[in-house]
Write an enzyme that holds these catalytic residues in place. Structure first.
Site, PDB file in Angstrom:
ATOM      1  N   GLU A  90      44.302  29.516  52.170  1.00 37.49           N
ATOM      2  CA  GLU A  90      45.544  29.309  52.929  1.00 37.49           C
ATOM      3  C   GLU A  90      45.372  28.301  54.068  1.00 37.49           C
ATOM      4  O   GLU A  90      46.355  27.871  54.675  1.00 37.49           O
ATOM      5  CB  GLU A  90      46.091  30.648  53.455  1.00 37.49           C
ATOM      6  N   GLU A 140      33.165  61.722  40.310  1.00 35.65           N
ATOM      7  CA  GLU A 140      33.730  61.484  38.977  1.00 35.65           C
ATOM      8  C   GLU A 140      34.512  60.172  38.921  1.00 35.65           C
ATOM      9  O   GLU A 140      34.270  59.334  38.059  1.00 35.65           O
ATOM     10  CB  GLU A 140      34.681  62.643  38.588  1.00 35.65           C
ATOM     11  N   HIS A 145      38.737  26.822  44.051  1.00 32.20           N
ATOM     12  CA  HIS A 145      39.956  27.522  43.634  1.00 32.20           C
ATOM     13  C   HIS A 145      41.038  26.465  43.453  1.00 32.20           C
ATOM     14  O   HIS A 145      41.116  25.525  44.246  1.00 32.20           O
ATOM     15  CB  HIS A 145      40.373  28.535  44.700  1.00 32.20           C
TER      16      HIS A 145
END
Ligand SMILES: NC(=O)c1ccc[n+]([C@@H]2O[C@H](COP(=O)([O-])OP(=O)(O)OC[C@H]3O[C@@H](n4cnc5c(N)ncnc54)[C@H](OP(=O)(O)O)[C@@H]3O)[C@@H](O)[C@H]2O)c1
Length: 321
Positions: free
Chosen positions: A83, A225, A106
């Site tokens: 940005e 988990e 990018h």
């Protein structure tokens, strides 16, 4: 698909060339250290009073102000946050040498028109597909990280060769460099960040944790988990692919996955994913990022505070050794 490796790439376009890396954050640090170890003539360009200056010097790399770094360089790599790149380019454009190469990791700033590069310069992309920390650690282990490369503007006829030599020097060609475009790299990357690995996966982990805790399971057990096993599946998928991962788990786990997974990630989820892709392709996301930066990152600050306050964080801390 043409996956280029070290032996396919001529390193000579960077021999005798001076590279300026602007920024010494996640990618700037990793790419600079790798370039330096690859014997590239390097300077890191930083803002005045940058807190990163000592770290650059500590790594034995030359440091200069942004304009000085750019004016002495043949290749300038833009590694500040996306940005900020439009403003940064406007500041450094008068210092860019005639016929210099301007690199990105990018596609966003160029693809969405935040930068309109001068006609005489080459514009290329080398985007390692992973974080800077891993780019650096893989390099030091003698390995590399897959990367995409592209050319947006070939003013000198050398842009392709420079992009590839750059990708080779930061170690990506040890794993493979694949040709893409600024549009494709940027859209696929932003889509993944919003809708898949960085956007959806953490939300699914926390939602699963919440459902178990709500149903009376101890938070620590729910954490083990739903979140603790993430690294195991990531490693299995990386080593064996999705099909191989399925074959490496118990029949119990596999049947649970086959019966439960598609019910959670159903057509509704795919439809939301298409919405995210549309937001990316239309430029609405890029505009939202610029607006967020211009107003001092209020959404990011609030989201970070919310994430720190989640029950799942308390469970994680209580399991720390
Ligand atoms: N994060 C990753 O690992 C990753 C992976 C693939 C691609 N990329 C791409 O790599 C590029 C850099 O991302 P990043 O995550 O490495 O950025 P980052 O860590 O946030 O970059 C921080 C660096 O940029 C400098 N900087 C910040 N604002 C600046 C400005 N206005 N002008 C000049 N310098 C400024 C900072 O300066 P100070 O030292 O003065 O604070 C610091 O050195 C982006 O295009 C990103 O999409 C990143």
């Amino acid at each position: 698909m043409d996956l280029l490796r070290e032996h396919d790439i001529d390193p000579s376009p960077l021999v005798g060339a001076r590279v300026a890396v602007l920024g010494f954050g996640n990618q700037g640090r990793a790419q600079s250290l790798n370039l330096n170890d690859s014997g590239i003539d390097l300077v890191v360009g930083l803002r005045r009073d940058s807190p990163s200056e000592a770290a650059v010097r500590g790594a034995g790399i030359e440091v200069a102000g942004l304009e000085d770094a750019v004016s002495g360089a043949d290749v300038v790599m833009m590694l500040a946050p996306d940005e900020t790149l439009g403003g940064l380019y406007r500041d450094i454009e008068p210092c860019l040498r005639q016929g210099a190469a301007l690199g990105f990791s990018h596609g966003l700033a160029v693809h969405f028109g935040q930068i309109s590069p001068r006609a005489d310069i080459d514009v290329y992309l080398v985007a390692p597909k992973g974080p800077g920390t891993a780019l650096r650690s893989l390099y030091t282990e003698g390995k590399g990280m897959l990367g995409l490369w592209a050319v947006a503007q070939d003013a000198t006829g050398q842009a392709r060769q420079i992009a590839l030599a750059y990708g080779r020097a930061i170690g990506c060609a040890r794993a493979g460099l694949m040709q893409s475009s600024f549009a494709e790299e940027c859209e696929a990357d932003l889509f993944n960040e919003g809708a898949v690995v960085w956007g959806a996966v953490p939300e699914i982990l926390v939602a699963g944790f919440d459902v178990l805790v709500e149903a009376g399971v101890a938070p620590e057990v729910a954490y083990m988990e739903c979140i603790g096993e993430l690294k195991l599946i990531a490693e299995l998928i990386e080593a064996r692919g999705v099909a191989g991962m399925r074959e490496a788990i118990s029949n119990t786990a596999e049947l649970g996955a086959v019966l439960g997974g598609p019910r959670v990630v159903d057509d509704h989820v795919r439809e939301r994913m298409r919405e995210v892709l549309d937001e990316v392709r239309s430029g609405r996301f890029a505009k939202a990022l610029s607006d967020e930066a211009a107003s001092g990152y209020p959404q990011l600050k609030a989201a970070r505070a919310r994430a720190r306050a989640l029950e799942v964080e308390r469970a994680r801390r209580s399991l720390e050794p």
